[in-house]
Design an enzyme around this catalytic site. Structure first.
Site, short mmCIF file in Angstrom:
data_model
loop_
_atom_site.label_atom_id
_atom_site.label_comp_id
_atom_site.label_asym_id
_atom_site.label_seq_id
_atom_site.Cartn_x
_atom_site.Cartn_y
_atom_site.Cartn_z
N HIS A 1 -79.55 44.08 59.72
CA HIS A 1 -80.01 43.95 61.10
C HIS A 1 -80.71 45.25 61.48
O HIS A 1 -80.46 46.31 60.88
CB HIS A 1 -78.82 43.71 62.04
CG HIS A 1 -78.18 42.36 61.88
ND1 HIS A 1 -78.88 41.19 62.09
CD2 HIS A 1 -76.91 42.00 61.53
CE1 HIS A 1 -78.06 40.17 61.89
NE2 HIS A 1 -76.88 40.62 61.54
N CYS B 1 -84.98 43.09 61.75
CA CYS B 1 -85.66 42.98 63.04
C CYS B 1 -86.16 44.36 63.46
O CYS B 1 -85.61 45.39 63.07
CB CYS B 1 -84.71 42.44 64.11
SG CYS B 1 -84.15 40.75 63.80
#
Length: 475
Positions: A282, A325
């Site tokens: 992430h 991301c």
């Protein structure tokens, strides 16, 4: 659906076909890939309605999509089984087709099998279904006529245990095609204008993949289902490209920092021609998460490999891939207007900014102190591919398949295998961008339906970078 219509459908499938589905249900739930192509095939045969297709694809795990499809099939008439088998062949799941169509005599007696059932969450979570993890609720499969609630909501959080992680590399995997080899003629005609790339191994490769996060330290970071596929795909493709690959999984931010520091200090960098670093986790703009919820700044990563901090890699290409991301905005896409597609984006051309060559490097190694040394910029000879644009959030529910992995790694893997033989890396990344641009999320009934992703890359390469796969010069 009225009762009469329901009963007519339920009695439609032949009993032998029902038994075949029951007999193989546990394998189907684990291995079946329920994707858009398979669903469209069943819809075209009028086996599934639009609402059924949407309810299946809205499930957020591969196992739950398979489970829901297997609930519907026995109720969809006498053609449902043959149509399902045809769809398996069309979607290149031949092994499951053969499993279903072989006679029971060939694999022994018709033994009972287990099918995983979703269970309702207790205490105030009425109507919400979750897949059991640490204590799986299992039920002997006697009939597929199970009641379906009219309203369902996918649980926002799932138990973070290794039991809940799905991992499969079967015929559906993107890693079947071998890396195509570079020809001797191509190498000889391009090696003088590109980075030196003929050491064996070509270089060292580091893959850090964070899949499972600490639920106490990082409660907002869900497991990256499918992340295991990504790191295995990267390990295999770079091994085939003649890199020595090391994979580390589930590291804290400090653990990633220590791992990268140790990698930078490896003396082996002196005798190889490049290095590769892949970071999968992430992330936010400019940083990625460790499993403890702490951030590792990407600028620190690049600095660790610059000309000052990693002198053994001076003038050698340093290749980075970041699957994470980079913000909170979801790209929902825009409708293309009529007329020619406007797909030609200007890209930065690499100019020969530095004039130092191999001779300069050799003179420095000889310790020629009679002349001033040629200076290098602090940071050069790097290329980095990002799975998303700056500020963009990857729609993980639609863009990371638990069997195929993430879109970016899928396309990178495919393009490297097919194009690296005669295409330099910057052009490979342009092709990856083009492939990602054409993809679209399929998750009807969710905010992720028809969402988009756009990859990009940055480069400070000073020459063309060919990997020259499987070619070794003869001296």
């Amino acid at each position: 659906m009225n009762v009469r219509w329901s009963k007519m459908l339920e009695c439609g499938m032949l009993e032998r076909d029902r038994r075949a589905l029951r007999r193989r249900s546990s394998i189907l739930i684990k291995q079946l890939v329920v994707d858009e192509l398979l669903i469209q095939s069943l819809q075209a045969d009028d086996i599934l309605t639009e609402s059924m297709a949407e309810s299946i694809m809205a499930e957020q795990t591969s196992q739950k999509r398979s489970w829901r499809l297997l609930l519907f099939l026995p109720k969809r008439g006498p053609r449902a089984f043959s149509s399902f088998c045809s769809a398996l062949r069309e979607t290149e799941q031949q092994h499951l087709y053969e499993l279903l169509t072989q006679s029971p005599e060939k694999d022994g007696k018709d033994t009972p099998v287990e099918i995983i059932q979703p269970e309702e969450e207790p205490e105030g979570n009425t109507g919400r279904l979750v897949m059991p993890t640490t204590e799986k609720k299992r039920e002997r499969c006697v009939d597929y006529s199970l009641p379906l609630p009219t309203q369902e909501e996918i649980a926002a959080k799932r138990a973070r245990t290794h039991d809940s992680m799905e991992f499969s590399l079967d015929a559906d995997s993107p890693i079947n095609s071998p890396v195509l080899p570079c020809t001797p003629d191509f190498y000889l005609s391009h090696c003088h204008q590109s980075y030196k790339m003929n050491s064996s191994p070509r270089g060292l490769a580091l893959v850090i993949s964070n899949v499972t996060f600490d639920p106490c330290a990082a409660p907002d970071l869900d497991p990256r289902k499918g992340g295991e596929v990504d790191d295995e795909v990267l390990r295999k493709v770079f091994t085939e490209l003649d890199y020595l690959v090391t994979v580390h999984r589930d590291l804290t931010a400090q653990g990633m920092r220590s791992c990268i520091e140790n990698f930078c200090r490896r003396p082996d960098h002196r005798t190889v021609d490049s290095c590769v670093v892949c970071l999968l986790s992430h992330g936010v703009d400019g940083a990625i998460y460790g499993t403890d919820g702490q951030l590792l700044q990407l600028d620190w990563v690049f600095k660790s490999f610059d000309n000052a901090h990693c002198p053994l890699l001076q003038n050698k290409p340093k290749i980075f891939f970041i699957q994470a991301c980079r913000g909170e905005e979801m790209d929902c896409g825009v409708e293309q207007i009529d007329g020619p597609a406007r797909t030609c984006s200007p890209c930065c051309e690499q100019l020969d900014a530095g004039r130092e060559g191999q001779g300069d490097a050799h003179s420095r190694q000889r310790g020629d102190m009679g002349r001033p040394r040629i200076k290098l910029p602090q940071r050069s000879d790097m290329i980095c591919g990002f799975a998303s644009l700056k500020g963009q959030r990857i729609c993980t529910a639609a863009m990371r398949n638990t069997k195929r992995g993430s879109w970016f790694i899928q396309e990178l893997n495919t393009t490297l295998r097919l194009q690296a033989r005669d295409t330099h890396l910057a052009d490979i990344m342009v092709q990856v961008n083009g492939r990602i641009k054409e993809r679209e999320g399929y998750a009807p009934g969710t905010a992720h339906h028809r969402c988009k992703e756009m990859s990009e890359f940055t480069s400070s390469l000073c020459k063309d970078l060919y990997l020259f796969p499987k070619y070794q010069p003869q001296y």
